[in-house]
Motif scaffolding. Sequence first.
Motif, short mmCIF file in Angstrom:
data_model
loop_
_atom_site.label_atom_id
_atom_site.label_comp_id
_atom_site.label_asym_id
_atom_site.label_seq_id
_atom_site.Cartn_x
_atom_site.Cartn_y
_atom_site.Cartn_z
N LEU A 88 41.65 -53.61 59.34
CA LEU A 88 41.62 -53.67 57.88
C LEU A 88 40.40 -54.44 57.39
O LEU A 88 39.74 -54.02 56.43
CB LEU A 88 42.90 -54.32 57.37
N GLY A 89 40.08 -55.54 58.04
CA GLY A 89 38.92 -56.33 57.63
C GLY A 89 37.62 -55.56 57.74
O GLY A 89 36.73 -55.70 56.90
N ARG A 90 37.48 -54.74 58.77
CA ARG A 90 36.25 -53.98 58.94
C ARG A 90 36.15 -52.80 58.00
O ARG A 90 35.04 -52.34 57.68
CB ARG A 90 36.13 -53.50 60.39
N LEU A 91 37.30 -52.28 57.56
CA LEU A 91 37.28 -51.11 56.69
C LEU A 91 37.29 -51.45 55.20
O LEU A 91 36.87 -50.62 54.39
CB LEU A 91 38.47 -50.20 57.00
N SER A 92 37.79 -52.61 54.83
CA SER A 92 37.98 -52.92 53.41
C SER A 92 36.82 -53.69 52.80
O SER A 92 36.86 -54.02 51.61
CB SER A 92 39.27 -53.72 53.22
N GLY A 93 35.78 -53.99 53.56
CA GLY A 93 34.64 -54.70 53.00
C GLY A 93 33.81 -53.83 52.08
O GLY A 93 34.02 -52.61 51.96
N GLY A 94 32.86 -54.46 51.43
CA GLY A 94 32.01 -53.70 50.52
C GLY A 94 31.19 -52.64 51.23
O GLY A 94 30.93 -51.57 50.69
N ARG A 95 30.76 -52.95 52.45
CA ARG A 95 30.02 -51.99 53.28
C ARG A 95 30.75 -51.84 54.60
O ARG A 95 30.40 -52.48 55.60
CB ARG A 95 28.59 -52.46 53.50
N PRO A 96 31.78 -51.02 54.65
CA PRO A 96 32.59 -50.93 55.87
C PRO A 96 31.80 -50.35 57.03
O PRO A 96 31.02 -49.41 56.87
CB PRO A 96 33.73 -49.99 55.45
N ASP A 97 32.00 -50.94 58.19
CA ASP A 97 31.40 -50.44 59.42
C ASP A 97 32.44 -49.57 60.11
O ASP A 97 33.26 -50.04 60.90
CB ASP A 97 30.98 -51.61 60.32
N ARG A 98 32.39 -48.28 59.81
CA ARG A 98 33.44 -47.38 60.31
C ARG A 98 33.38 -47.20 61.82
O ARG A 98 34.42 -46.97 62.45
CB ARG A 98 33.34 -46.04 59.59
N LEU A 99 32.20 -47.29 62.40
CA LEU A 99 32.10 -47.13 63.84
C LEU A 99 32.75 -48.32 64.57
O LEU A 99 33.51 -48.13 65.52
CB LEU A 99 30.65 -46.99 64.26
N ARG A 100 32.46 -49.53 64.11
CA ARG A 100 33.11 -50.70 64.72
C ARG A 100 34.61 -50.70 64.44
O ARG A 100 35.41 -51.15 65.26
CB ARG A 100 32.48 -51.98 64.21
N ALA A 101 34.99 -50.21 63.25
CA ALA A 101 36.42 -50.11 62.94
C ALA A 101 37.11 -49.14 63.89
O ALA A 101 38.22 -49.42 64.39
CB ALA A 101 36.60 -49.66 61.50
N ALA A 102 36.45 -48.01 64.17
CA ALA A 102 37.01 -47.09 65.16
C ALA A 102 37.14 -47.76 66.51
O ALA A 102 38.09 -47.51 67.28
CB ALA A 102 36.14 -45.85 65.26
N GLY A 103 36.19 -48.66 66.82
CA GLY A 103 36.28 -49.40 68.07
C GLY A 103 37.48 -50.31 68.14
O GLY A 103 38.09 -50.47 69.21
N VAL A 104 37.86 -50.92 67.01
CA VAL A 104 39.05 -51.76 67.00
C VAL A 104 40.28 -50.95 67.39
O VAL A 104 41.10 -51.38 68.21
CB VAL A 104 39.24 -52.41 65.62
N GLY A 105 40.42 -49.76 66.78
CA GLY A 105 41.53 -48.90 67.16
C GLY A 105 41.47 -48.49 68.62
O GLY A 105 42.49 -48.46 69.32
N LEU A 106 40.26 -48.19 69.10
CA LEU A 106 40.10 -47.81 70.50
C LEU A 106 40.49 -48.95 71.43
O LEU A 106 41.07 -48.71 72.49
CB LEU A 106 38.65 -47.39 70.74
N GLY A 107 40.20 -50.18 71.03
CA GLY A 107 40.54 -51.32 71.87
C GLY A 107 42.03 -51.53 72.03
O GLY A 107 42.48 -52.14 73.02
N ALA A 108 42.83 -51.02 71.08
CA ALA A 108 44.28 -51.17 71.17
C ALA A 108 44.97 -49.99 71.86
O ALA A 108 46.12 -50.10 72.28
CB ALA A 108 44.88 -51.36 69.77
N LEU A 109 44.28 -48.86 71.97
CA LEU A 109 44.92 -47.65 72.49
C LEU A 109 45.21 -47.65 73.99
O LEU A 109 46.13 -46.96 74.43
CB LEU A 109 44.07 -46.42 72.13
N PRO A 110 44.43 -48.36 74.84
CA PRO A 110 44.75 -48.30 76.28
C PRO A 110 46.18 -48.71 76.61
O PRO A 110 46.70 -48.29 77.65
CB PRO A 110 43.74 -49.29 76.89
N TRP A 111 46.80 -49.49 75.74
CA TRP A 111 48.15 -49.97 76.06
C TRP A 111 49.20 -48.88 75.90
O TRP A 111 50.37 -49.10 76.21
CB TRP A 111 48.47 -51.17 75.18
N LEU A 112 48.79 -47.70 75.43
CA LEU A 112 49.69 -46.56 75.38
C LEU A 112 49.70 -45.78 76.69
O LEU A 112 50.50 -44.85 76.84
CB LEU A 112 49.30 -45.62 74.23
N MET A 113 48.83 -46.11 77.62
CA MET A 113 48.76 -45.34 78.86
C MET A 113 50.05 -45.36 79.68
O MET A 113 50.40 -44.33 80.27
CB MET A 113 47.59 -45.86 79.71
#
Length: 325
Positions: free
Chosen positions: A247-272
């Motif tokens: 949320l912090g990376r996406l809700s800023g004035g200039r969101p960094d969508r690529l790094r935000a996608a990385g945050v989601g990617l960092g949490a996904l391995p735990w679904l393996m």
Amino acid sequence: MNDVTTDHADPRTVRLLVALYPARYRAAHGEDICATFAEATAGRPRSAVLRECRDLATHALRLRLRIGPTDPAGRVLAGAAPVALALAAGCAGYFLLPQLRELVHRIRYPYPGLGLGHAVLDATLQTAYTVPWLLALGIAALGRWRSARIAGGAAALLSVGVLALTGLYPYTAGQMATMALVGALVLLAPAGLVDVTRRGRWEMVGLALAVALPMIAVDRYGAQHLLLPVLALLPIWLSAVAAPALLGRLSGGRPDRLRAAGVGLGALPWLMPLAAVAAFDRPARLHTLLQYAGACVAPLGAAVAVAGAVHLARRVRTTDPADPA
């Protein structure tokens, strides 16, 4: 002194390293790379030559895989790596800290019939599975990401090895895949792009503590009141912990969508582990597993929705006509 220094690099080694680059890049810069490499390694100790070879090979593979600092995938990995490391360290703290007293107690007073060797082996496996992740996080918290990356890769290898000793069951295989993916994210992220500012380092430590401390408290005081086992709730909690960072990376004035996608990617391995169980277990349970996977991803989806609402409200506020005087 010939065993310590070298006057020039082996031409065959240089050719092999340059061959790792993409063909177009190699055609445009191959001669410059060879000249620079020869100059950088002339008369240097062999350890320095090996470091230059490693750096050259790493740079070539990043360009070939398109995960360099200027590539979108590189920015995604730079956002994913610190989150993945922090979540892994938080899980390590959750698994290790409540067991420390018991491990020490069993070394002092082994189980009858099992002996001291069994207690020492159990303690060694527990620490090999957890302590390296905590060490890697500690190094990253000091701002030394390159060293933390190496420690994280070693932690992933140790974790996979310890899990392999327990038997290749579907859930264990999924855990091994999780550790391998986390290690890959940490190793592949461009070091120069990873956020090691004070804010970034505090965020890593905060994420790890937000994973470990609540889960330890729930496991000790509230496990009997839960609808699901604590380990089953862990992936959901990891996603919930990562959601504020997303949320912090996406809700800023200039969101960094690529790094935000990385945050989601960092949490996904735990679904393996879920994916492994769904692949090898009875098909009748697939629907339940899909529902559970949806619950794990839901906090991240909620963070994206809230960020979208924030941007929409901001846009409406800036486009409203001024009140007449």
